[in-house]
Scaffold this active site. Sequence first.
Site, PDB file in Angstrom:
ATOM      1  N   ASP A 121       0.828  -1.202   0.000  1.00 47.98           N
ATOM      2  CA  ASP A 121       0.000   0.000   0.000  1.00 47.98           C
ATOM      3  C   ASP A 121       0.867   1.259   0.000  1.00 47.98           C
ATOM      4  O   ASP A 121       2.074   1.209   0.296  1.00 47.98           O
ATOM      5  CB  ASP A 121      -0.909  -0.026   1.239  1.00 47.98           C
ATOM      6  CG  ASP A 121      -2.238   0.682   1.007  1.00 47.98           C
ATOM      7  OD1 ASP A 121      -2.310   1.535   0.099  1.00 47.98           O
ATOM      8  OD2 ASP A 121      -3.200   0.389   1.745  1.00 47.98           O
ATOM      9  N   ASP A 136     -10.991   1.704  -3.191  1.00 49.43           N
ATOM     10  CA  ASP A 136     -11.560   1.340  -1.889  1.00 49.43           C
ATOM     11  C   ASP A 136     -13.078   1.297  -1.959  1.00 49.43           C
ATOM     12  O   ASP A 136     -13.743   0.935  -0.984  1.00 49.43           O
ATOM     13  CB  ASP A 136     -11.126   2.341  -0.816  1.00 49.43           C
ATOM     14  CG  ASP A 136      -9.710   2.051  -0.331  1.00 49.43           C
ATOM     15  OD1 ASP A 136      -9.175   0.983  -0.678  1.00 49.43           O
ATOM     16  OD2 ASP A 136      -9.138   2.885   0.390  1.00 49.43           O
TER      17      ASP A 136
HETATM   18  C1  GLA Z   1      -5.884   1.736   2.137  1.00 50.70           C
HETATM   19  C2  GLA Z   1      -6.269   0.609   1.197  1.00 50.70           C
HETATM   20  C3  GLA Z   1      -7.337  -0.242   1.823  1.00 50.70           C
HETATM   21  C4  GLA Z   1      -6.859  -0.790   3.135  1.00 50.70           C
HETATM   22  C5  GLA Z   1      -6.435   0.363   4.045  1.00 50.70           C
HETATM   23  C6  GLA Z   1      -5.779  -0.152   5.293  1.00 50.70           C
HETATM   24  O1  GLA Z   1      -6.912   2.659   2.256  1.00 50.70           O
HETATM   25  O2  GLA Z   1      -6.683   1.121  -0.040  1.00 50.70           O
HETATM   26  O3  GLA Z   1      -7.693  -1.303   0.958  1.00 50.70           O
HETATM   27  O4  GLA Z   1      -5.792  -1.672   2.920  1.00 50.70           O
HETATM   28  O5  GLA Z   1      -5.513   1.212   3.400  1.00 50.70           O
HETATM   29  O6  GLA Z   1      -5.384   0.862   6.132  1.00 50.70           O
END
Ligand code: GLA
Length: 717
Positions: A451, A519
């Site tokens: 990430d 997301d």
């Molecule tokens: C980001 C990612 C999510 C999740 C969160 C965790 O927003 O896009 O899918 O993994 O971080 O903190």
Amino acid sequence: MTVELITLQGRGWAIALEPAGSGVPLWRHFGASLAGADAWSLADARPQPPNALDGDLAFAAFNTHGLGWFQQPSLLGARVGDANGEGTDWAQQFVVEHIERGAHSLVITLRDEVAALGLVLHYAIDPASDVLSTHAELENRGAGDFRVDWLAAACVPLPPEARQVLGFAGRWSLEYQQHRETLGIAAWRRDCRRGRNAHDTFPGVMIGTTLADDDAPTWGAHLAWSGNHSLLIEPLTDGRRQLQMGEWLAPGEVVLKAGERYRTPDALLSYSADGLNGLSANFHRHLRTQVLRWPGGRMASRPVHLNTWEAVYFDHDLAGLKALADAAAEVGIERFVLDDGWFHRRADDTSSLGDWWPDERKYPEGLAPLVRHVRGLGMQFGLWVEPEMVNPDSELFRAHPDWALQMAGRPLVTGRHQLVLDLSRAEVTDYLFGKLDALLRAHEIAYFKWDMNRDLATAAMGAGHRGRAGYHRHTEALYALLARLRAAHPDVEIESCSSGGARADAGILRHTQRVWTSDCNDALTRIGIQSGFLRFLPPEIMGAHIGPRSSHTTGRTHELAFRAAVALFGHFGVEADLRRLDADERAELTRWIAHHKAWRDVVHHGVLRQGTLGALAWLQSCAEDGSAALVALYRRHEELPRYSPALPVQGLAPARRYRAQALHLPALHHARHSAAVFEALRAGTLELSGAELATLGLPMPPLPPESAVVVGLRAVT
Ligand code: GLA
């Protein structure tokens, strides 16, 4: 007057340049195929325009400012710190040193002796995909430093009739939104200065005469780079437009010392006479063969994921996670991905990034018991990490506060409570490699979700935090770290996530095998997000999950069938608490996962087409050999027509017969949906020829809003 043009011919298109004596070759053609003629020889017929400089400059493969080119130059730069004075050599003029022509490649080597610069332009066309890769490399041959503010990775012409442009904009949880605009006399430009290619702009653009789905000349350009970028389409004085793309450079970011070079990222360019879908198919093919580096050299069937984020967020407890894994295995999940929340004292998003060892409170015996449990159920284990970041509240920051990017005399800018690490420092990347390597050595981890949750601000690199802008170096160091990890652990797959889909491009896809698309798991919103994503990037790398019934980003609720039908065309997964499903929901989810497994090889290797008709959106993926196709029709909202139109299916063999089987037909409470054809579709007894499917189309039932029909077609003859 005739000259021999320099051509590069792909399968369905070609480029042609005209030699210009010792000068940079001129652009003559960038589009439809030139196959069929042996020689292309007509020289440019441009009379000297009135009231212009004598010897008005024509559009060349590389154009520089200062001697009569008045549009955006391909290079912006000047000498700094030179004995002969500051700011010199800002006007360049290159001459050809030599031109090297291969069957599918062209390398033009140039020099400017006055400015003491060398330049190489590379063009390579991949006939299998029809994608042309270009890049430029500039060398400082002078004694003083040369500062580069812009170097185009691509500088190509578009014909006057190519006036429709498809650009991509977005925000968090609403990525890859498509915007159609008509080009006029002003330039069209999109810049990204966020240090990742960002939610709000994707490094790609499509231009067409009509931007039709399937049958009109269309051009596409995509920068294989995960940092800052610039896209420009600008009218030229001859009615054409120039398209330039490259890396957006901050002031002073690239200063070449004597003998140093700056190489642009690769620009990927393509043309199709078959509209947006033809162009997408080219980019998909190219990425599949040239960019994606799968463990073992070949893509294995994409395992169905369970991602824990929307199931438990930061609330990890071993017994609960084991129960979640049990529930996942039961419905057919193949890879269990433990998301954020597992590492040292991580309770929420305010702390702990950088401390990449298990939280002693949540995992007193480390990750081993959970990994063992998941592996024991026959699933792969995946783990979330965010290596480029550090929270001020972390052991790492307390030990090495100077490892975070910051600027002397400027405020410490945080984003999601975190800072970015200075990846240009070897001790930082050694630390990160050490921690990730240790995790991979200690556990059977098949996959990292990598990430990256903030933009790069205060991105000064170097001693004393007073250094130059480090966007370029960050991206290169990231690629190097990913490459080092893959070299040490070639079987590990990595997902590129950046608060959803803020880092998706062909550059990161040289090091990663999946993208977390967004997301947002709201199926209705996802139709648009995924449509934009699929314009350039293939479905097998598009993370697509069935979220909870109620979406955490929009609050909207959808039936499982609609959520599943939308996720079905990507790298499929589930991101919800399976422990809470009742028996019916579990059975339905099990069916959808089985459907995905039955059809994923068609979707993940096939030729994808998409389109819309009012509030209807459709997707179809057809096996390259024409043996099968998967088709989905989505209704986004209500409209006046009482019936759904039949949906033509392309790419099948006209003479073969196909059996159509509905994977899902929604229940219609008020409509008569007992038409024999839909009953046959439901029963899987409908047979149609490829010719019928292409011309008359596949019959489609009326659909209520926010619902879908999915039909599989398999050849029976
Ligand atoms: C980001 C990612 C999510 C999740 C969160 C965790 O927003 O896009 O899918 O993994 O971080 O903190």
